[in-house]
Scaffold this active site. Sequence first.
Site, PDB file in Angstrom:
ATOM      1  CB  ILE A  34       0.909  -6.079  -8.282  1.00  0.00           C
ATOM      2  CG1 ILE A  34       0.074  -5.842  -9.630  1.00  0.00           C
ATOM      3  CG2 ILE A  34       1.119  -7.620  -8.088  1.00  0.00           C
ATOM      4  CD1 ILE A  34       0.565  -6.401 -10.577  1.00  0.00           C
ATOM      5  N   GLY A  38      -2.911   3.129  -5.995  1.00  0.00           N
ATOM      6  CA  GLY A  38      -2.816   4.721  -6.265  1.00  0.00           C
ATOM      7  C   GLY A  38      -4.016   5.350  -5.464  1.00  0.00           C
ATOM      8  N   GLY A  39      -4.193   6.688  -5.737  1.00  0.00           N
ATOM      9  CA  GLY A  39      -5.483   7.189  -5.008  1.00  0.00           C
ATOM     10  C   GLY A  39      -6.665   6.899  -5.508  1.00  0.00           C
ATOM     11  N   GLY A  93      -7.343   3.873  -7.356  1.00  0.00           N
ATOM     12  CA  GLY A  93      -7.757   2.359  -7.467  1.00  0.00           C
ATOM     13  C   GLY A  93      -6.418   1.568  -7.434  1.00  0.00           C
ATOM     14  CE  LYS A 152      -3.990   2.477 -13.563  1.00  0.00           C
ATOM     15  NZ  LYS A 152      -2.766   2.789 -12.814  1.00  0.00           N
ATOM     16  CG  ASP A 174       2.373   8.784 -14.184  1.00  0.00           C
ATOM     17  OD1 ASP A 174       3.205   9.712 -13.855  1.00  0.00           O
ATOM     18  OD2 ASP A 174       1.665   8.031 -13.612  1.00  0.00           O
TER      19      ASP A 174
END
Length: 327
Positions: free
Chosen positions: A21, A24-25, A27, A45, A149
């Site tokens: 869902i 990213g770089g 995982g 995550k 973030d």
Amino acid sequence: MPIPLSAGVILRERYKVRRVIGQGGMGCIYLADDTLLEGRQCALKEVEIDQSLPEEIRKEARQQFLREATVLARLDHPNLPKVSDFFSIENRDYLVMDYVPGKDLRTLVQEAKEENRFIPEESLVDWAHQLANALMYMHSQQPAILHRDIKPSNLKVTPDGLVKLVDFGLVKLLAPGEVTVTIMQGQGTALYTPLEQYGGDTGHTDVQSDIYSFGATMYHLATNEPPLDARERFLHPDEFIMPRRINPDLTQRMERAILWAMSLHPSDRPNSVTEFYQSMVTDRISRPVTSPIQQSNWKFLSNSVEQGLIAAALGLTVISLLITLIR
């Protein structure tokens, strides 16, 4: 980039992967079923430690993941997903969180843009209030927890209107004197990242860093356009577009608050998330209404003593010129 896990893979003899869902770089984020609690879905995550790093750095990254995951698992706030478990498999670390249904704010902004409309300011204030509550809670922990973030895609609105700050990927504990290694090996998303965060973990970040990202996020939500990133603003200040030039219906109060939070220098921003939120809903502003893009080189003249000294110096200069001309 790590190879995503296949659907049906079971981790830790408990979490059955459904699908990816987010990615990213370092995982992916997976939707998974908790086989021990029937009917419960969760978000996994995944963080894969860069194997090209020295062994001692990889070891420290793993230790930091365990420290930070332990802290996150203790957090309990309605605007944060609950972290229920964490574990490591070979060179990958996993954080298990509540799955949050609904759309993220980036999607809602894109839909508004496609329909040629702006999100009502009442909705902006409501979302800001909920995000502020989450950040105030994180910043009040001992030690304080920074998110680092904050951006529209990391904020989801559930079907009943609850805002959740869903990604803890770049979280950092503000332990005095402690040198940390960011577990995600990243710096945040450039469009929403303050200048001081460009240095990664070598740069000094504090609650003002989250306030900048909060303000940049509000800029995007209010205008349907992402903000110019901090580095470009520093190099090309004239390229920054004021929010009300894009959305004339935005109140001056909201524009002032956003610009205040987006000040390039940390000391020029609100002192706290509470102060930033209050500036959105009241007319009490702690600084002059100016663009945060260019800080005046004459700012020091605000002091009356310094004004007098400058005036005296200019006067002496004029007198000296007149004497020279008379001679």
